[in-house]
Write a protein that holds these residues in place. Structure first.
Motif, short mmCIF file in Angstrom:
data_model
loop_
_atom_site.label_atom_id
_atom_site.label_comp_id
_atom_site.label_asym_id
_atom_site.label_seq_id
_atom_site.Cartn_x
_atom_site.Cartn_y
_atom_site.Cartn_z
N UNK A 113 0.83 -1.21 0.00
CA UNK A 113 0.00 0.00 0.00
C UNK A 113 0.86 1.25 0.00
N UNK A 114 1.91 1.19 0.81
CA UNK A 114 2.78 2.34 0.93
C UNK A 114 3.42 2.68 -0.42
N UNK A 117 0.89 4.24 -2.73
CA UNK A 117 0.69 5.64 -2.38
C UNK A 117 1.82 6.48 -2.94
N UNK A 118 3.04 5.95 -2.78
CA UNK A 118 4.21 6.66 -3.25
C UNK A 118 4.11 6.92 -4.76
N UNK A 149 1.51 9.55 -5.58
CA UNK A 149 1.99 10.90 -5.30
C UNK A 149 2.95 11.37 -6.39
N UNK A 150 3.83 10.47 -6.78
CA UNK A 150 4.81 10.81 -7.78
C UNK A 150 4.14 11.08 -9.13
N UNK A 208 5.36 11.69 4.61
CA UNK A 208 5.32 10.33 4.08
C UNK A 208 6.59 10.04 3.30
N UNK A 209 6.77 8.78 2.95
CA UNK A 209 8.01 8.33 2.33
C UNK A 209 8.36 9.16 1.11
N UNK A 210 7.34 9.46 0.28
CA UNK A 210 7.59 10.23 -0.92
C UNK A 210 8.14 11.60 -0.58
N UNK A 253 11.75 11.47 0.52
CA UNK A 253 12.64 11.28 -0.62
C UNK A 253 12.81 12.58 -1.39
N UNK A 284 -2.91 12.36 2.86
CA UNK A 284 -1.91 13.29 2.32
C UNK A 284 -2.57 14.58 1.86
N UNK A 342 -1.81 7.74 3.05
CA UNK A 342 -0.36 7.55 2.99
C UNK A 342 0.18 7.33 4.40
N UNK A 343 1.34 6.73 4.48
CA UNK A 343 1.92 6.44 5.79
C UNK A 343 2.85 7.60 6.15
N UNK A 389 5.60 9.42 8.64
CA UNK A 389 6.66 9.15 9.61
C UNK A 389 6.95 10.41 10.39
#
Lengths: 881, 101
Positions: free
Chosen positions: A27-28, A31-32, A35-36, B13-15, B18, B56, B62-63, B65
């Motif tokens: 899922x993560x 989502x990433x 978003x991208x 979130x992770x994105x 990054x 988000x 979204x996760x 952190x």
């Protein structure tokens, strides 16, 4: 809490919630990417293009998932889990192989663990005493000599040595000449003879043993003619007195005199298993260190506790000097030359070579097991090449494949070890039941933590050893060839065949060593059994019939003996009866015996083994009378004092003369009236030396009286008949201790029998394994070469010719193995020489027998698969693909 | 870097993390963005950051952190170490240049 520990717990949690975490991560990632993609779209990309760019930007998702799993969990265990599941599936498919492998590992591990637990108890474990490393055994002269009189020490010597020594904290002793069944217990159920060991006052405290009830003997109780006191062993306390907690202070009716119980020893203290293996001890009594007991001569076996820091060597040096000084100061006493040994050395030292041999044998068996399994796995590996090649092409690394194969062999060895452990449990249990085997501490053998550790070690080592060779062959798998080669090879690869042949050859060689070792010991054992003991143990039995204390004078006792002998002789079925104070193969002792009129120096003064007997004893024991006459009832107190010698003694006292009518100086001057055959009285392996016999009616110098009868009745019948016959004169006759002579001979040969049976078993196991190895190798090669054989037959070779060539190949392998094994056994047999009797380590018969047996086994194991050749149809063999 | 980012920006979130690292480093550190997750797992297992699911800025699940107090402490320590190290190396290079000229 440190990072590492936190991370570890997190990893363990992760290990158990795999699927959740995988979903989470997926899922993560989604989502990433979303978003991208959104970002890319903002930058003006088309939706499709944006998504593709996003996927590129984030990288290979499968790799990411893999990284994520590795980072969060315990990759080592996860792979292990996979491997185990995979191995279980493979083995289940090939269950015949798996069961066979597990069984032979089980047998091997079972044998190793059992032997290890014996070695562990006897050689590695400390004796069951307080601080046992500081305990020493102080023998008089050499501990290795057979004669007990020569090993024991006189009371005054003991007292002087104890008072003067600086090396020892303290010394204690027990009286070595206690008789089995010396103490008769009456008034507590069936009358029973107990074995009582007289010990010095400090004996138990020196060993570090505390009574669990009551106290130890006091100084007053250890005076000569003090009121009688006893201490009970735990076993006696439970068996005879129902573990009565109020036993202390009770008076026992022992031998006519009451003896007060002062204490009960703990169950952990087992006197007999350490000092007198193979017999049992029931009670202890105080031994007075007094002028009276000093007169009894050499009686004491001494145990000393070294001072902290004192070494055995320095103690030896000191006692040697002290011994000389004491002897110089007291020339009237017996010879004294103290020798100090570690107590462990005294207890298990003699068994060391035997245990060493057994341990080596077990190691050899384990090696054969490994070689055998290695071979089987290699054969399997060859048929699995394709599977391995496919997995390698799918991306499995070589080390990963090796690891997987090792997991498989480890699983086999661990399952085998489990079975082996169960066998070892049964095995050690069986060993502890062997109470009649005179091996010290045998009843203490059990499975403990160190044995478990040993099992785990063996399991891992075995799995490693037999798995490594086949697993490493993975490196040589040529992917392309293995995948392309869809039919079985028309001939085998030379490299693999070489390894397999070498394994079988070494199996045969190792089996050779075991067969030779077992053969030599079996031949020695048979030689020992063949020894002419000088008496006939079959159909002879003995029971204690000591006159009780109501017979005060020698006349009364003599009358009692006559009564016993005449009543017993009247019993139907009893062919002979006689009395003796010392049965053969028991304790030793020696008295001086000199020919009258000859001057001896102290060095040449002759000693001999005395026996106090009645008429009829020789007949009952089956000892042949060579010259002169047997004793008779008329050799009484007032008559001529007489003596009978054995042949050796007669020859030593009067070489080349007729001894009959000559006079010897014993307790009194005695006339020689007869000469009898030599009897092995100490051990079957030892000669007899001087022996002489004194009529029981002419002396009071006996500690016990055994009735020996010759009969073909069963033991139970004999017991009832004897009790009936003797009831009028001895209503309380304890008959539990009725022993057949055969039992005593068996006990004397028991340690040898023990080693022979075990080693023989190992040798048979090794032979079976080696023949299985040969069988598997040959039948595998016949299978692999079906096509080749088919071609050969098609071009005109007959089945017989092919069979012969296969058989010759087998015998060739066997010959190489036998030659190698023979060389190894030739060297190793020297190590056995101490345990051999009547055969040399290079005994040609044993070696020849080994060659015949192994040749036959190898021939048979090769013939069975070779026979299949004749069933091969050339046409179908060629078509196989 | 991850810790510093979270300290400066709050929960992300992770994105976002990054992206932020790319921006700050002026794209000097350009990796597959996915590799960030392995280090996030490690930091989380050591208890330096925590995570929870949230929504988000463009209303997607979204996760997120966030740095924990323990993480902040660790950040201070590491930052000091890094600064010292950087300063030492900087001085070292400066000295070498001087001796050359």
């Amino acid at each position: 809490m440190s990072d590492a520990i936190r991370a570890f717990f997190a990893k363990i949690r992760a290990f158990f919630s795999k699927s959740e975490m995988d979903d989470d991560f997926n899922q993560e990632l989604e989502a990433h990417i979303d978003l991208l993609t959104a970002e890319n779209q903002k930058a003006g990309m088309a939706p499709e293009e944006a998504r593709r760019a996003a996927k590129l930007r984030i990288g290979g998702r499968e790799t990411l998932r893999e990284q994520n799993r590795d980072a969060r969990g315990l990759p080592f265990f996860e792979v292990l889990g996979q491997d185990i599941r995979y191995a279980a599936r493979t083995l289940r498919r090939d269950y015949g192989f798996a069961i066979f492998a597990i069984l032979i590992i089980g047998l091997g591990v079972g044998a190793s663990c059992t032997i290890f637990s014996v070695v562990n108890t006897l050689l590695i474990h400390a004796l069951p005493f307080g601080d046992p490393e500081r305990l020493a055994w102080v023998a008089n002269h050499d501990d290795a000599t057979g004669s007990m009189s020569a090993k024991t020490t006189q009371v005054d010597h003991f007292l002087d040595l104890r008072a003067q020594t600086q090396s020892f904290l303290d010394m204690a002793a027990y009286m070595a000449f206690y008789g089995v069944g010396d103490a008769k217990l009456i008034g507590n159920g069936e009358p029973e003879r107990l074995t009582s060991v007289p010990v010095t006052q400090n004996f138990f405290s020196l060993l570090g043993v505390e009574p669990k009830i009551g106290r130890q003997f006091s100084a007053d109780e250890c005076k000569f003619n003090a009121p009688k006191t006893v201490m009970l062993t735990d076993g006696t306390w439970r068996r005879k007195f129902g573990a009565d907690p109020n036993i202390v202070g009770r008076a026992l009716a022992l031998d006519g005199g009451p003896a007060t119980v002062v204490g009960v020893l703990p169950a952990s203290f087992d006197f007999s298993t350490v000092f007198t293996p193979g017999s049992s001890v029931d009670i202890f009594e105080p031994f007075p260190l007094s002028p009276e007991t000093n007169k009894w001569g050499n009686t004491l076996s001494i145990v000393g506790r070294l001072k902290p820091g004192a070494m055995l060597e320095s103690a030896q040096a000191e006692t040697t000097v002290l011994g000389k000084l004491i002897l110089q100061a007291h020339k009237d006493r017996n010879d004294f030359e103290p020798k100090v040994y570690a107590l462990t050395q005294h207890v298990s030292g003699r068994l060391r070579p035997a245990l060493f041999v057994l341990a080596t044998a077990v190691a050899v068996v384990m090696l054969i097991v490994c070689a055998n399994l290695s071979n089987l796995l290699l054969a399997r590996g060859a048929t699995r090449q394709k599977e391995i090649a496919i997995r390698a092409t799918l991306g499995a690394g070589k080390w990963r494949l090796i690891r997987q194969l090792l997991t498989e062999s480890m699983m086999l060895s661990c399952c085998g070890a489990l079975i082996g452990l169960m066998l070892a449990l049964v095995g050690t249990r069986a060993l502890t039941q062997l109470t009649s085997v005179s091996i010290p501490l045998l009843t203490d053998v059990h499975i403990d933590a160190s044995v478990l550790g040993f099992t785990v070690f063996i399991a891992l080592a075995t799995g490693m050893i037999f798995g490594l060779l086949p697993a490493l062959q993975v490196r040589d798998v040529k992917l392309h060839d293995a995948l392309k080669d869809s039919t079985r090879g028309s001939s085998q690869g030379r490299g693999h065949a070489w390894v397999r042949n070498a394994l079988v050859v070494s199996e045969i060689g190792l089996a050779c060593v075991l067969v030779v070792g077992a053969g030599l010991l079996i031949r020695s054992f048979l030689r020992v059994l063949d020894v002419d003991m000088g008496f006939h143990p079959e159909r002879a039995a003995a029971v204690r019939v000591d006159p009780n204390s109501s017979y005060k004078t020698q006349e009364q006792r003599n009358a009692y003996f006559s009564e016993v002998l005449s009543r017993v002789s009247d019993v139907r079925g009893i062919e002979g009866a006689g009395l003796s104070d010392a049965l053969p193969l028991g304790h030793n002792r020696s008295w001086g015996i000199a020919a009258k009129g000859i001057q001896y120096t102290p060095e040449t003064f002759p000693f001999g083994f005395p026996r106090i007997i009645s008429e009829g004893y020789f007949r009952a024991m089956g000892v042949p009378l060579k010259k002169g006459r047997d004793f008779s009832a008329r050799d009484d107190k007032g008559a001529l004092q007489v003596i009978i010698l054995n042949e050796t003694c007669a020859r030593n006292l009067w070489p080349a003369q007729d001894p009959i009518g000559k006079i010897v100086a014993e307790d009194v001057d005695r006339t020689v009236v007869g000469v009898v055959g030599d009897v092995h009285h100490m051990a079957l392996e030892e000669g007899s030396g001087n022996e002489f016999y004194i009529p029981i009616r002419q002396t009071g110098d006996y500690g016990s009286v055994d009735l020996v009868v010759r009969t073909s009745m069963t033991t139970t019948d004999l017991t009832t008949r004897l009790r009936e016959a003797l009831r009028p004169i001895e209503p309380d006759l304890p008959t539990q201790n009725l022993r057949t002579m055969q039992m005593m001979v068996d006990r004397a040969t028991s340690p040898r029998r023990f080693v022979v049976i075990l080693l023989g078993g190992f040798a048979v196991f090794a032979l079976v394994l080696a023949s299985l190895g040969i069988y598997a190798l040959i039948s595998y090669s016949v299978n692999q070469r079906t096509q080749e054989i088919g071609i050969r037959m098609a071009v005109g070779a007959s089945a017989e010719m092919l069979q012969r060539s296969i058989l010759l190949e087998t015998l060739g392998l066997a010959a190489i193995g036998v030659v190698g094994g023979m060389a190894a056994s030739w060297i190793l047999a020297r190590a056995l020489s101490g345990m051999l009797f009547g055969v040399t380590p290079g005994d040609p018969l044993t070696f020849a027998g080994m060659v015949v047996i192994l040749g036959a086994v190898a021939g048979l194991a090769g013939y069975l698969p070779a026979r299949r050749v004749s069933k091969i149809e050339p046409m179908s063999a060629l078509r196989v693909s | 870097m991850v810790l510093q980012t979270l300290q400066a920006m709050g929960a992300l979130h992770g994105y976002g993390i990054a992206r932020r690292i790319e921006q700050i480093s002026r794209d000097a550190i350009l990796l597959n963005q996915g590799t960030i997750y392995a280090s996030l797992v490690r930091l989380q297992q050591r208890g330096l950051i925590r995570s929870e699911w949230g929504t988000s800025e463009n209303h997607r699940r979204a996760k997120f952190y966030a740095i924990t107090p323990r993480g902040s402490e660790r950040l201070v320590e590491t930052a000091e170490n890094w600064e010292q190290l950087a300063a030492v190396i900087a001085r070292f290079f400066a000295a070498t240049k001087e001796s050359q000229s």
